[in-house]
Design a protein around this motif. Sequence first.
Motif, PDB file in Angstrom:
ATOM      1  N   LYS A 244       9.396  16.264   1.594  1.00 24.99           N
ATOM      2  CA  LYS A 244       9.572  15.036   2.373  1.00 24.99           C
ATOM      3  C   LYS A 244       9.930  13.853   1.481  1.00 24.99           C
ATOM      4  CE  LYS A 244       6.868  14.092   5.909  1.00 24.99           C
ATOM      5  NZ  LYS A 244       7.776  14.072   7.078  1.00 24.99           N
ATOM      6  N   GLU A 245       9.395  13.817   0.277  1.00 28.09           N
ATOM      7  CA  GLU A 245       9.732  12.736  -0.647  1.00 28.09           C
ATOM      8  C   GLU A 245      11.216  12.763  -0.999  1.00 28.09           C
ATOM      9  OE1 GLU A 245       7.996  10.156  -2.151  1.00 28.09           O
ATOM     10  OE2 GLU A 245       6.408  10.594  -0.704  1.00 28.09           O
ATOM     11  N   ILE A 246      11.783  13.967  -1.067  1.00 30.08           N
ATOM     12  CA  ILE A 246      13.201  14.122  -1.421  1.00 30.08           C
ATOM     13  C   ILE A 246      14.112  13.879  -0.222  1.00 30.08           C
ATOM     14  CG2 ILE A 246      14.937  15.782  -2.218  1.00 30.08           C
ATOM     15  CD1 ILE A 246      12.637  17.169  -3.783  1.00 30.08           C
ATOM     16  N   THR A 247      13.706  14.363   0.941  1.00 35.90           N
ATOM     17  CA  THR A 247      14.598  14.348   2.103  1.00 35.90           C
ATOM     18  C   THR A 247      14.511  13.058   2.914  1.00 35.90           C
ATOM     19  OG1 THR A 247      12.923  15.467   3.472  1.00 35.90           O
ATOM     20  CG2 THR A 247      14.532  16.856   2.313  1.00 35.90           C
ATOM     21  N   HIS A 248      13.536  12.199   2.633  1.00 42.49           N
ATOM     22  CA  HIS A 248      13.378  10.968   3.393  1.00 42.49           C
ATOM     23  C   HIS A 248      13.687   9.752   2.524  1.00 42.49           C
ATOM     24  CE1 HIS A 248      11.298  13.584   6.217  1.00 42.49           C
ATOM     25  NE2 HIS A 248      11.326  12.615   7.096  1.00 42.49           N
ATOM     26  N   THR A 249      14.281   8.748   3.153  1.00 44.28           N
ATOM     27  CA  THR A 249      14.512   7.466   2.503  1.00 44.28           C
ATOM     28  C   THR A 249      13.193   6.710   2.380  1.00 44.28           C
ATOM     29  OG1 THR A 249      16.712   7.372   3.490  1.00 44.28           O
ATOM     30  CG2 THR A 249      15.786   5.285   2.718  1.00 44.28           C
ATOM     31  N   PRO A 250      12.942   6.006   1.280  1.00 47.08           N
ATOM     32  CA  PRO A 250      11.711   5.208   1.162  1.00 47.08           C
ATOM     33  C   PRO A 250      11.553   4.220   2.321  1.00 47.08           C
ATOM     34  CG  PRO A 250      12.778   5.385  -0.964  1.00 47.08           C
ATOM     35  CD  PRO A 250      13.726   5.979   0.037  1.00 47.08           C
ATOM     36  N   MET A 251      10.327   3.958   2.706  1.00 47.28           N
ATOM     37  CA  MET A 251      10.049   3.153   3.896  1.00 47.28           C
ATOM     38  C   MET A 251      10.639   1.752   3.804  1.00 47.28           C
ATOM     39  SD  MET A 251       8.710   3.689   6.805  1.00 47.28           S
ATOM     40  CE  MET A 251       8.958   2.554   8.169  1.00 47.28           C
ATOM     41  N   LEU A 252      10.561   1.123   2.658  1.00 49.93           N
ATOM     42  CA  LEU A 252      11.085  -0.238   2.535  1.00 49.93           C
ATOM     43  C   LEU A 252      12.591  -0.259   2.797  1.00 49.93           C
ATOM     44  CD1 LEU A 252      10.418  -3.181   1.929  1.00 49.93           C
ATOM     45  CD2 LEU A 252      10.849  -2.714  -0.493  1.00 49.93           C
ATOM     46  N   GLU A 253      13.307   0.743   2.322  1.00 54.05           N
ATOM     47  CA  GLU A 253      14.760   0.817   2.582  1.00 54.05           C
ATOM     48  C   GLU A 253      15.031   0.998   4.070  1.00 54.05           C
ATOM     49  OE1 GLU A 253      17.038   3.456   0.136  1.00 54.05           O
ATOM     50  OE2 GLU A 253      15.764   3.088  -1.614  1.00 54.05           O
ATOM     51  N   ILE A 254      14.205   1.793   4.729  1.00 54.35           N
ATOM     52  CA  ILE A 254      14.360   1.984   6.175  1.00 54.35           C
ATOM     53  C   ILE A 254      14.166   0.659   6.903  1.00 54.35           C
ATOM     54  CG2 ILE A 254      13.320   3.053   8.222  1.00 54.35           C
ATOM     55  CD1 ILE A 254      12.671   5.478   6.436  1.00 54.35           C
ATOM     56  N   LEU A 255      13.138  -0.084   6.526  1.00 55.70           N
ATOM     57  CA  LEU A 255      12.862  -1.368   7.178  1.00 55.70           C
ATOM     58  C   LEU A 255      14.022  -2.344   7.000  1.00 55.70           C
ATOM     59  CD1 LEU A 255       9.101  -1.872   6.245  1.00 55.70           C
ATOM     60  CD2 LEU A 255      10.050  -1.114   8.439  1.00 55.70           C
TER      61      LEU A 255
END
Length: 211
Positions: free
Chosen positions: A161-172
């Motif tokens: 999940k760390e690899i396949t997901h964008t960091p939360m701050l970038e999503i926001l």
Amino acid sequence: MKIALINENSQASKNELIYNTLKNVVEKYGHTVDNYGMLDGNDLPLTYVQNGLLAAILLNSGAADFVITGCGTGSGAMLACNSFPRVLCGLIVDPSDAYMFGQINDGNCAAFPFAKGFGWGAELNLEYCFEKLFNGPRGQGYPRERAVPEQRNKKILDEVKEITHTPMLEILKKIDQKFLLETIDRPSFKNLFFANAKDKEIVDFIRNLLK
């Protein structure tokens, strides 16, 4: 453990029942519950997609350690939650689901069906589910002889999940800002989030957005 409760619009009328049931079960184990709504039918609406975004903000910022959420079937809320980083959400229908999700998957979010099958004894089923989720250590494996491979698989899943997901701050920063504001610009969020969140970057971004 700090547990957050989030209901969506179609099941807002059940928020008080769910909150009281959850609170009565978990407080005896030393946990606390924060109610992020919807508090009733007059509260600002939350969709199941917004539930996922809100759950992700709370978990990634450290404002909550575990999120209880759901929708009519529970499936939509589960899918929305799992689309975000560092959120591992299971669909919980009965106490055995709750126990095995906690012991095998050791997630940090649970989605419940608050309409489908929610008839006689629904509050008892919720009580028993909450007991199995929060009455002791999680991630111990089930059956117990499977503990080592299950704990290894959970660690691998977290790494994936760390690899396949964008960091939360970038999503926001990238997500539709109107949609984000509709999710967080509500008294129940602001009163609890800023008092409990620990990630300074996420807190600062949200504070500036809400000015």
